[in-house]
Design a protein around this motif. Sequence first.
Motif, PDB file in Angstrom:
ATOM      1  N   TYR A  42     -35.275  40.492 -24.030  1.00  0.00           N
ATOM      2  CA  TYR A  42     -34.756  42.075 -24.674  1.00  0.00           C
ATOM      3  C   TYR A  42     -34.184  42.805 -23.223  1.00  0.00           C
ATOM      4  O   TYR A  42     -32.820  43.479 -22.883  1.00  0.00           O
ATOM      5  CB  TYR A  42     -35.017  42.570 -25.353  1.00  0.00           C
ATOM      6  N   GLN A  43     -34.747  43.310 -22.661  1.00  0.00           N
ATOM      7  CA  GLN A  43     -34.901  44.573 -21.422  1.00  0.00           C
ATOM      8  C   GLN A  43     -33.830  43.563 -19.994  1.00  0.00           C
ATOM      9  O   GLN A  43     -33.287  44.253 -19.389  1.00  0.00           O
ATOM     10  CB  GLN A  43     -36.192  44.829 -20.783  1.00  0.00           C
ATOM     11  N   ILE A  44     -34.040  42.501 -19.676  1.00  0.00           N
ATOM     12  CA  ILE A  44     -33.691  41.343 -18.500  1.00  0.00           C
ATOM     13  C   ILE A  44     -32.693  41.260 -19.745  1.00  0.00           C
ATOM     14  O   ILE A  44     -31.038  42.168 -18.899  1.00  0.00           O
ATOM     15  CB  ILE A  44     -34.043  40.086 -18.648  1.00  0.00           C
ATOM     16  N   ARG A  45     -31.888  40.851 -20.773  1.00  0.00           N
ATOM     17  CA  ARG A  45     -30.037  40.044 -20.842  1.00  0.00           C
ATOM     18  C   ARG A  45     -30.093  40.599 -22.462  1.00  0.00           C
ATOM     19  O   ARG A  45     -28.695  40.665 -22.725  1.00  0.00           O
ATOM     20  CB  ARG A  45     -31.052  38.623 -20.825  1.00  0.00           C
ATOM     21  N   GLY A  46     -30.960  41.907 -22.441  1.00  0.00           N
ATOM     22  CA  GLY A  46     -30.193  42.571 -23.985  1.00  0.00           C
ATOM     23  C   GLY A  46     -28.499  43.021 -23.763  1.00  0.00           C
ATOM     24  O   GLY A  46     -27.543  43.214 -24.862  1.00  0.00           O
ATOM     25  N   HIS A  47     -27.628  43.492 -22.545  1.00  0.00           N
ATOM     26  CA  HIS A  47     -27.372  43.726 -22.397  1.00  0.00           C
ATOM     27  C   HIS A  47     -25.819  42.844 -22.200  1.00  0.00           C
ATOM     28  O   HIS A  47     -25.184  42.532 -23.197  1.00  0.00           O
ATOM     29  CB  HIS A  47     -26.578  43.693 -21.238  1.00  0.00           C
ATOM     30  N   HIS A  48     -26.436  41.381 -22.491  1.00  0.00           N
ATOM     31  CA  HIS A  48     -25.619  40.361 -22.632  1.00  0.00           C
ATOM     32  C   HIS A  48     -24.977  40.314 -24.087  1.00  0.00           C
ATOM     33  O   HIS A  48     -24.335  39.975 -24.775  1.00  0.00           O
ATOM     34  CB  HIS A  48     -26.180  38.833 -22.525  1.00  0.00           C
ATOM     35  N   VAL A  49     -25.561  40.766 -25.035  1.00  0.00           N
ATOM     36  CA  VAL A  49     -25.821  40.793 -26.482  1.00  0.00           C
ATOM     37  C   VAL A  49     -24.346  42.170 -26.626  1.00  0.00           C
ATOM     38  O   VAL A  49     -25.064  42.386 -28.672  1.00  0.00           O
ATOM     39  CB  VAL A  49     -26.612  39.783 -27.667  1.00  0.00           C
ATOM     40  N   ALA A  50     -24.658  43.590 -26.127  1.00  0.00           N
ATOM     41  CA  ALA A  50     -24.530  44.339 -26.193  1.00  0.00           C
ATOM     42  C   ALA A  50     -23.206  44.864 -27.700  1.00  0.00           C
ATOM     43  O   ALA A  50     -22.417  43.574 -26.649  1.00  0.00           O
ATOM     44  CB  ALA A  50     -24.380  45.549 -25.454  1.00  0.00           C
ATOM     45  N   ASP A  84     -19.712  40.264 -20.261  1.00  0.00           N
ATOM     46  CA  ASP A  84     -19.560  39.809 -19.691  1.00  0.00           C
ATOM     47  C   ASP A  84     -19.258  38.389 -20.141  1.00  0.00           C
ATOM     48  O   ASP A  84     -19.905  37.503 -19.202  1.00  0.00           O
ATOM     49  CB  ASP A  84     -21.412  39.490 -19.883  1.00  0.00           C
ATOM     50  N   LEU A  85     -17.978  38.590 -20.360  1.00  0.00           N
ATOM     51  CA  LEU A  85     -17.449  37.372 -20.476  1.00  0.00           C
ATOM     52  C   LEU A  85     -17.806  35.886 -21.048  1.00  0.00           C
ATOM     53  O   LEU A  85     -17.536  34.516 -21.073  1.00  0.00           O
ATOM     54  CB  LEU A  85     -16.594  36.779 -18.827  1.00  0.00           C
ATOM     55  N   PHE A 137      -3.836  44.326 -13.353  1.00  0.00           N
ATOM     56  CA  PHE A 137      -2.599  45.223 -13.272  1.00  0.00           C
ATOM     57  C   PHE A 137      -1.924  44.407 -14.775  1.00  0.00           C
ATOM     58  O   PHE A 137      -1.542  44.885 -15.670  1.00  0.00           O
ATOM     59  CB  PHE A 137      -1.514  44.137 -12.038  1.00  0.00           C
ATOM     60  N   THR A 138      -2.200  43.307 -14.483  1.00  0.00           N
ATOM     61  CA  THR A 138      -1.699  41.847 -15.814  1.00  0.00           C
ATOM     62  C   THR A 138      -2.746  40.774 -15.456  1.00  0.00           C
ATOM     63  O   THR A 138      -3.118  40.164 -16.410  1.00  0.00           O
ATOM     64  CB  THR A 138      -0.137  41.070 -15.604  1.00  0.00           C
ATOM     65  N   THR A 139      -4.060  40.520 -15.182  1.00  0.00           N
ATOM     66  CA  THR A 139      -5.045  39.600 -14.425  1.00  0.00           C
ATOM     67  C   THR A 139      -6.082  40.125 -15.831  1.00  0.00           C
ATOM     68  O   THR A 139      -6.676  40.454 -15.187  1.00  0.00           O
ATOM     69  CB  THR A 139      -5.268  39.828 -13.236  1.00  0.00           C
ATOM     70  N   ASP A 140      -6.063  39.104 -16.631  1.00  0.00           N
ATOM     71  CA  ASP A 140      -7.017  38.865 -17.583  1.00  0.00           C
ATOM     72  C   ASP A 140      -8.094  38.355 -16.491  1.00  0.00           C
ATOM     73  O   ASP A 140      -8.784  38.381 -15.709  1.00  0.00           O
ATOM     74  CB  ASP A 140      -7.378  37.335 -18.312  1.00  0.00           C
ATOM     75  N   PRO A 141      -9.744  39.291 -16.888  1.00  0.00           N
ATOM     76  CA  PRO A 141     -10.808  39.648 -15.849  1.00  0.00           C
ATOM     77  C   PRO A 141     -11.316  37.909 -15.769  1.00  0.00           C
ATOM     78  O   PRO A 141     -12.104  38.161 -15.190  1.00  0.00           O
ATOM     79  CB  PRO A 141     -11.794  40.427 -17.176  1.00  0.00           C
ATOM     80  N   PRO A 176     -20.762  37.802 -13.826  1.00  0.00           N
ATOM     81  CA  PRO A 176     -19.957  38.373 -15.299  1.00  0.00           C
ATOM     82  C   PRO A 176     -19.338  39.630 -15.619  1.00  0.00           C
ATOM     83  O   PRO A 176     -18.927  39.309 -16.735  1.00  0.00           O
ATOM     84  CB  PRO A 176     -21.399  38.000 -16.000  1.00  0.00           C
ATOM     85  N   TYR A 177     -19.416  40.374 -14.831  1.00  0.00           N
ATOM     86  CA  TYR A 177     -19.985  41.820 -14.989  1.00  0.00           C
ATOM     87  C   TYR A 177     -18.639  42.301 -13.566  1.00  0.00           C
ATOM     88  O   TYR A 177     -18.871  42.248 -12.582  1.00  0.00           O
ATOM     89  CB  TYR A 177     -20.760  43.339 -14.660  1.00  0.00           C
ATOM     90  N   PRO A 178     -17.561  43.008 -13.685  1.00  0.00           N
ATOM     91  CA  PRO A 178     -17.333  43.685 -12.786  1.00  0.00           C
ATOM     92  C   PRO A 178     -17.878  44.824 -11.471  1.00  0.00           C
ATOM     93  O   PRO A 178     -17.690  44.984 -10.205  1.00  0.00           O
ATOM     94  CB  PRO A 178     -16.128  44.612 -12.988  1.00  0.00           C
TER      95      PRO A 178
END
Length: 1038
Positions: free
Chosen positions: A137-145, A156-157, A463-467, A474-476
């Motif tokens: 959870y500490q490592i990967r919990g943010h992926h399901v936040a 995270d796409l 501008f119009t570009t999908d992430p 995964p993240y910007p």
Amino acid sequence: MFHLRTCAAKLRPLTASQTVKTFSQNKPAAIRTFQQIRCYSAPVAAEPFLSGTSSNYVEEMYCAWLENPKSVHKSWDIFFRNTNAGAPPGTAYQSPLSLSRSSLATVAHAQSLVEAQPNVDKLVEDHLAVQSLIRAYQIRGHHVAQLDPLGILDADLDSSVPADIISSTDKLDLAVFKERLGMLTVGGFYGLDESDLDKVFHLPTTTFIGGQESALPLREIIRRLEMAYCQHIGVEFMFINDLEQCQWIRQKFETPGIMQFTNEEKRTLLARLVRSTRFEDFLQRKWSSEKRFGLEGCEVLIPALKTIIDKSSENGVDYVIMGMPHRGRLNVLANVIRKELEQIFCQFDSKLEAADEGSGDMKYHLGMYHRRINRVTDRNITLSLVANPSHLEAADPVVMGKTKAEQFYCGDTEGKKVMSILLHGDAAFAGQGIVYETFHLSDLPSYTTHGTVHVVVNNQIGFTTDPRMARSSPYPTDVARVVNAPIFHVNSDDPEAVMYVCKVAAEWRSTFHKDVVVDLVCYRRNGHNEMDEPMFTQPLMYKQIRKQKPVLQKYAELLVSQGVVNQPEYEEEISKYDKICEEAFTRSKDEKILHIKHWLDSPWPGFFTLDGQPRSMSCPSTGLEEDVLAHIGNVASSVPVENFTIHGGLSRILKTRKELVTNRTVDWALAEYMAFGSLLKEGIHVRLSGQDVERGTFSHRHHVLHDQNVDKKTCIPMNHLWPNQAPYTVCNSSLSEYGVLGFELGFAMASPNALVLWEAQFGDFNNMAQCIIDQFICPGQAKWVRQNGIVLLLPHGMEGMGPEHSSARPERFLQMCNDDPDVLPDLQENNFDINQLYDCNWIVVNCSTPGNFFHVLRRQILLPFRKPLIVFTPKSLLRHPEARTSFDEMLPGTHFHRVIPEDGPAAQDPNNVKRLLFCTGKVYYDLTRERKARGMTEQVAITRIEQLSPFPFDLLLKEAQKYPNAELAWCQEEHKNQGYYDYVKPRLRTTIDRAKPVWYAGRDPAAAPATGNKKTHLTELQRFLDTAFDLDAFKKFS
């Protein structure tokens, strides 16, 4: 022994009665330590033999049993088994056996007791599984936040749930754990079963979810992990390789109930949201067809920034320097910096006349400087928002440099008084390489600002570009991981979560003085600008956005339901701010002139007059007394500290310098040394930065001496000139041009009383920093009324080194000069040369002598204003025997020579001169050598133009008039479509009123700056020298 015993004790499960007792206790939370503590499974009182001296005996027995259970008596074997298996106090010990039948029954009972105890291996496995689960959870919990306020995209796409997380799309429903748990049960990842959900497990020291409890049922462990890591905040930090920092973050996000706000804090947050939202609403009502790059969809940014500033102010910061792109800038100016609203509103008036300070810029590019009281902390705080171009991340290193300078000038060596906040867009943060360059400056000794708070306005779209088409990560924000910066993702529709994250970010920066990133996952209610139609390219997203309730409305409804505010109070807050905007709008109509100086982001108090004008329009002599020159030269040629062993080759260099000083002569390196040293004596800080500048790319400078016997022991003789001198900073930079030049530009912004120089390793590398040159240095004063005295040292010269290390591209710098080639200025004007400098956008020089280089560096500071200085510096001239200057040309009364006229035999009989050659820089020495070899010293005069821009019309007119019978020709070693020809020719023609043609002697046009073949290089050189001295060369064109 106690270590092993402690491990066994901590892995033992608690009984139900112990669990109830533990949960009911309300002991104060103990400070977590990492000390080993002796902890027997059974209390001493229950086992009376575990006391006094017998305890040592027991420990010896225990150690022996651990090695071999059969090495001890059977009763001890049973005792230790029972203890480790969790036998209740008093039952672990079995009395010694007798030979009676009852004794045999006792043996059987003891054996059954041992066999009935839980399997120790299984216990260990289960506890390790739980620890792995916590770590997962500490490592990967943010992926399901739950980060996307629109509920469309995963931040995270990736829509999948990590295989080691017991979670689902519904994070709060414990029933869904069964399915996930089933996937991870026997034979699965953890080997846990559904029946284990109510089993109690000891918590490791690497988690704070227990609060005051040291053990929890698995079900509660999972629930608390879900609450900490899988709700509206996603925390990325487990890549950080520092245990203390990881523990600090865990404590901030795992401790139960830690994210609490008082009613007063909630009301303040609501009021700030009201201002942020209603400001945009007001602009939309008044100027619906104007571009303003509003903040709709991320209105929470304003309270977020104010929270960071409040917390930082509370921790002692009194100066915050900010950089940001255009989206939301007007709102930040109004509600964070507190720019007068009427000054903002009048920018929308198309009839407003521009003042004469410059050409100006769009309102959403402008900066601001303001000092005010922070209402939360009741402390003074200075806020500066740096002006920026549309190049979204270009201001990042500029802000860093300005921050470093402000820290330097106030003696803030730890970043406790001055800090920076950088705002970013998600697409730019991931896509622009300057972000990476800036991060890599963050911890370098001469560049660190001791931590920056980065706030990403993550619209989840370019501008119009999908992430999904804009980044591979995964993240910007993944770029921040390279410097171990924690990343806090947060759903921007949860204002309280945003405030908490921003508070933690400010505390992190204050505690560890390292960078931190806050990723505000939000949306953009309108298109790229208010006139843009986003439905063309993102129809589904914008259908959802049209339905999305604004965050202000959501939060107001929440607070009303909680009884924190009532509806009339909320509506009154809105009315109050609307009234403020209307009154400011009325006042804005009284503004008739647009003053760009009102938007200055870096004022220099005391340097100019009150109305922003220079205090004089003259420049004193740049020469020095001979004893000062000699003193600097002697220090430059010595090692001013004891017990310091330098390289043998360096000893020879210092000896040569000493000989030059004795002979009252300087070479290039010594001239630079004397310019720097003399400014330090006058209290002017000098900072030289760039790749390998400490030694110098061409091994000529040697401003930092290295002890040959002691690692990292260095000496900077320049800092040993005088007792009360200003400090000298010389620092090798990272292998970056864009980032480092931007940094030095920002450093030069902070004060006019410093000489800040950036040297390119080779001049052509300046094109890696072209954005800083084009968008900041060249037009900076015209756009933002911001003077800057930065100096660019660009090694330049055609010396057979190939196309990449030859040209600093002088044609580009000259093309961007703002003087008119077709208009001859008033040459009779008082202080013509100084007025020219004042009117230009930058100064471009190519010195041919060390002395002139010395003078132009000193002039840069002695001028009553500041302009960028571009210097094309030599390579071969650094050691050329003719490139020397006598002390006589550097004494009081001497100045920089904009033009160095012919002073040989040709000047004695000017009427006999057939050709007047104009040139600049190193080629002069090739021309004089060739002229002498051909015996044409009386027929050909050579005039050097040392200052190319502003163009020295007055001096060149005198030169042209001096030789009435001479042809005029421009000679350069660069190719015809490069170099100086296209700049010089029309200005020379204007100077002589087009009375004569200006011929060309130089290399032919070419695509590359230089050839890579040495023979071709020499052939080209000889060819244009032949043209320069062939008096019939141009007759066929006449």
